[in-house]
Motif scaffolding. Sequence first.
Motif, short mmCIF file in Angstrom:
data_model
loop_
_atom_site.label_atom_id
_atom_site.label_comp_id
_atom_site.label_asym_id
_atom_site.label_seq_id
_atom_site.Cartn_x
_atom_site.Cartn_y
_atom_site.Cartn_z
N PRO A 1 -1.69 -4.31 -9.61
CA PRO A 1 -2.05 -5.60 -8.99
C PRO A 1 -3.35 -5.53 -8.20
N CYS A 2 -4.14 -6.58 -8.32
CA CYS A 2 -5.41 -6.63 -7.59
C CYS A 2 -5.83 -8.08 -7.42
N ASN A 3 -5.89 -8.52 -6.17
CA ASN A 3 -6.30 -9.90 -5.88
C ASN A 3 -7.74 -10.18 -6.25
N GLN B 1 -5.56 -9.66 1.95
CA GLN B 1 -5.77 -9.91 0.52
C GLN B 1 -6.54 -8.79 -0.17
N CYS B 2 -7.38 -8.09 0.58
CA CYS B 2 -8.23 -7.07 -0.04
C CYS B 2 -8.80 -6.14 1.03
N ILE B 3 -8.74 -4.83 0.75
CA ILE B 3 -9.30 -3.85 1.69
C ILE B 3 -10.36 -2.98 1.00
N ARG C 1 -15.55 -0.17 -6.36
CA ARG C 1 -14.98 0.87 -7.23
C ARG C 1 -13.51 1.15 -6.89
N CYS C 2 -12.83 0.22 -6.24
CA CYS C 2 -11.40 0.37 -5.96
C CYS C 2 -10.66 0.65 -7.28
N HIS C 3 -9.85 1.72 -7.29
CA HIS C 3 -9.17 2.12 -8.54
C HIS C 3 -8.21 1.03 -9.03
N GLY D 1 -1.54 -9.95 -5.57
CA GLY D 1 -1.29 -8.90 -4.58
C GLY D 1 -2.36 -7.82 -4.62
N CYS D 2 -2.34 -7.01 -3.58
CA CYS D 2 -3.33 -5.94 -3.46
C CYS D 2 -2.62 -4.60 -3.53
N GLY D 3 -2.82 -3.87 -4.61
CA GLY D 3 -2.15 -2.59 -4.79
C GLY D 3 -2.56 -1.56 -3.75
FE1 SF4 Z 1 -8.59 -3.04 -4.36
FE2 SF4 Z 1 -6.75 -4.63 -3.24
FE3 SF4 Z 1 -9.25 -5.36 -3.20
FE4 SF4 Z 1 -7.99 -5.31 -5.50
S1 SF4 Z 1 -7.55 -6.66 -3.82
S2 SF4 Z 1 -10.06 -4.56 -5.09
S3 SF4 Z 1 -6.57 -3.62 -5.17
S4 SF4 Z 1 -8.40 -3.54 -2.23
#
Ligand code: SF4
Length: 327
Positions: A127-129, A155-157, A117-119, A136-138
Motif C-alpha cells: 500500500p502507498c498513498n 498519509q505519507c512519510i 525512492r520509498c520502497h 494507506g501508507c505501508g
Molecule cells: Fe512511502 Fe507511505 Fe509515502 Fe507511499 S505514502 S511513498 S508508502 S511513505
Amino acid sequence: MMQFQYERAKSVKAAISGLANSSNARFIAGGTNLIDLMKRNITAPTRLVDINKVPLKDIQQQNGKTVIGALALNSQVADHKLIIEKHPLLSQALNAGASAQIRNMATVGGNIMQRTRCHYFYDTALPCNKRDPGVGCGALEGLNRMHAVFGASEQCIAVHPSDMCVALVALDATVLVAGPKGERRIPFEEFHRLPGNQPEKDNTLQNDEMIISVEIPDNGFSKNSYYMKVRDRASYAFALVSVAAALSMDGKVIKDARLAMGGVAHKPWRLKEAEKALVGEPATEKTFWQAAEIAMQGAKAYKYNAFKLKLGPNVVVEALNNAAGPM
Ligand code: SF4
C-alpha cells in the motif's frame, strides 16, 4: 505491454503544446527515473514528449545570477567552471548524487522532478498513498529507516531523494517555469511540497508547465561552503541525512549563513532558524552545536529512523566545520 505515443519537441512552445489535450502526457529527457517508474507500472503515460532537442542546456551568468538550463546534465553542471567558482556547494551536492553514469544522463529539470525512492512506492503489491491515494501508507508502521523526521503526515512519510535540490534550496535558487499562460518564477523553497492530505502531489508545478531554468543569485558563499552526505554506501546511495552549509565570513565571525538538510523530509529542508542562530557569532564548535540543536527542533522519528535524530545534528556540525575551514 504499455502503449504510449512518442513525439519529439524542438522548442519550448512545441514541448508545452505536446502536453495539451492529454492529462497523462509526460516530458522525457534523461529518463533516469521516469523509465523505472514505467517499467514498474507505477506510472503509465499515454504520451511521452521527448524534450532533449529543446535548447535549454546553457549555463551562464546573467544580471547578477547564474542561470542553468533545465536540460543541462548533472555532470555538466557539476564540472562547469562557473559553478565550481561561484557555487561550489552545488557542484559538491551534484557529485554526491547517484553514479557517474546517471549524472551523465540526468538533467537538472529531471533531478528536480524525480520522485521518492520509498520502497513501498515502488512495490505495487504494497500500500502507498502516493501511488494510489487512499489505500494507506505501508511505511508508516513498516520499514521506515530511510523516511522523514520533519514535515511528514499520517498519509505519507517519504523523503525527497535529491542532493542537488538541497544545495539549491540553501542557495535561494528560483525555478523558472513556462506554460500556456506564460512564464512564472517559483522560489525553490516553494517548489516542492509537504505531503499533507495529498501525498500524490510532489510539487507545485502545474501539469501543463515545463521547467525552463534554475536561477541562483550571486552570493558571498563561494569560499566557505560544504555539502556533507551520510549514506549506507560511499557511492550510488540516497542520503540518510545530508547537509548543505554555506557561510559568509568576516574574519572569524559569521556574517551570513545558509543551511539545508536532505534525507529528512518530503522536500529539501531549509533550516532558517538555525541560520539566524549562526549570524553574528564566531565560527566555533559551540556556535555550530547551538545551531544544530535549533535545526532539529520539531523532528519526529518513526520506529526505525530514530537514529536520524542523533545523526542530523552531528552532520550539521560537521558540515559547518568543513564550510568554515581551519579557524
Ligand atoms: Fe512511502 Fe507511505 Fe509515502 Fe507511499 S505514502 S511513498 S508508502 S511513505
